[in-house]
Enzyme design. Sequence first.
Site, PDB file in Angstrom:
ATOM      1  N   CYS A 129       0.803  -1.216   0.000  1.00  7.32           N
ATOM      2  CA  CYS A 129       0.000   0.000   0.000  1.00  7.32           C
ATOM      3  C   CYS A 129       0.839   1.271   0.000  1.00  7.32           C
ATOM      4  CB  CYS A 129      -0.936   0.001   1.210  1.00  7.32           C
ATOM      5  SG  CYS A 129      -2.071  -1.411   1.221  1.00  7.32           S
ATOM      6  N   LYS A 194      -8.396  -0.252  10.422  1.00  9.53           N
ATOM      7  CA  LYS A 194      -8.379  -1.282   9.386  1.00  9.53           C
ATOM      8  C   LYS A 194      -7.451  -2.398   9.847  1.00  9.53           C
ATOM      9  CE  LYS A 194      -7.383  -2.100   4.489  1.00  9.53           C
ATOM     10  NZ  LYS A 194      -6.939  -1.484   3.222  1.00  9.53           N
ATOM     11  N   ARG A 204      -8.883  -9.308  -2.756  1.00  6.83           N
ATOM     12  CA  ARG A 204      -7.570  -9.284  -3.397  1.00  6.83           C
ATOM     13  C   ARG A 204      -7.607  -9.982  -4.752  1.00  6.83           C
ATOM     14  NH1 ARG A 204      -3.965 -10.072   2.153  1.00  6.83           N
ATOM     15  NH2 ARG A 204      -4.464  -7.980   2.951  1.00  6.83           N
ATOM     16  N   ARG A 216       0.763  -7.437   5.225  1.00  7.24           N
ATOM     17  CA  ARG A 216       0.507  -6.028   5.552  1.00  7.24           C
ATOM     18  C   ARG A 216       0.390  -5.788   7.052  1.00  7.24           C
ATOM     19  NH1 ARG A 216      -3.707  -5.806   0.553  1.00  7.24           N
ATOM     20  NH2 ARG A 216      -2.143  -5.540  -1.080  1.00  7.24           N
ATOM     21  N   LYS A 247     -12.961  -1.614   9.711  1.00  5.12           N
ATOM     22  CA  LYS A 247     -12.928  -2.633   8.669  1.00  5.12           C
ATOM     23  C   LYS A 247     -12.055  -3.798   9.121  1.00  5.12           C
ATOM     24  CE  LYS A 247     -11.499  -3.339   3.853  1.00  5.12           C
ATOM     25  NZ  LYS A 247     -10.817  -2.754   2.681  1.00  5.12           N
ATOM     26  N   SER A 273     -15.332  -8.389   1.689  1.00  8.19           N
ATOM     27  CA  SER A 273     -15.525  -9.434   0.682  1.00  8.19           C
ATOM     28  C   SER A 273     -15.645 -10.823   1.284  1.00  8.19           C
ATOM     29  CB  SER A 273     -14.367  -9.402  -0.309  1.00  8.19           C
ATOM     30  OG  SER A 273     -13.123  -9.634   0.349  1.00  8.19           O
TER      31      SER A 273
END
Length: 325
Positions: A129, A194, A204, A216, A247, A273
């Site tokens: 990111c 997050k 992804r 991450r 999230k 998702s």
Amino acid sequence: MDILYRPRRLRQNDAIRALVRETELNVHDLIYPIFVMHGMNTQEGIQSMPGIYRYSIDRLMEEVEDIVKFGIPGILIFGLPEHKDAVGSEAYADDGIVQEAVKAIKGRFPSLLVITDVCLCEYTDHGHCGIVKDGIVDNDASAELIARTALSHARAGADIVAPSDMMDGRIGAVRKALDQNGYQHISIMAYSAKYASAFYGPFREAAQSAPQFGDRRSYQMDPANAREALREVKLDIQEGADVVMVKPALSYLDIIHAVKQRFDVPLAAYNVSGEYAMIKAASANGWMDEHNAALEALTSIKRAGADIIITYFAKDVAKWLDTIL
């Protein structure tokens, strides 16, 4: 048996249950995430997310028309670039895929709320990111490019920019870039808490954004931490966030509730998702009723304190809302 109060009296039928219902899910609570890609006349299915597609901009217009008809107030745009590089250059290009999509949508549907995800992971060849130096994501260099990306989205016509990278100080950097360039009116929806979650897997695939090395966890939050989330939210508000976000949603209902209790700002939650895919897969196998499971899950997010729910179920919910749980 002498019972003075019988709670079941208020559960006798649909009308009574609706009359005393404490939490109401409304289409105006929902934001629909969409994926846009280069090309023409293209609509690609995503295997792990049945019913969700990647669209070229011309086909995206058909999808957005449906969203508007359903009364969904806004969308959250994710872009898939034509080319990736080490610095994610298409993320902040004036003719990038998100920028072009925003121009097209606002040109045809000016009243639709357009939110843009601001991150580099879809655009970098390493999938992280931010900018990687010596195998580590460089926080401050990354925040500068995040701010540059947000500014390019504002120039294209976005109503709200939503930095999702979790770099320290990036909300302040975005606010400064917007304000110095005449975009004081553009809101920031911060992905404030997050978490480094396993529930992002299908996304992804959809966004083609999996990291090519490592993970991450050095910048997204540890799922075990709650107090840290409150510190992150506080920092984002101090730096200029207009809306904060938790999230994922379903595994972090306690965080949603804690943030709502502590801070008097609009609160978004992302029904991600993996949460969508679980219900879809169970439904496809006959293990769960999709309609009731999805509404129950989203109602729990609203009940926990979310003002805004970002969900792939938004279009389905718009059709179902006349159904009483």
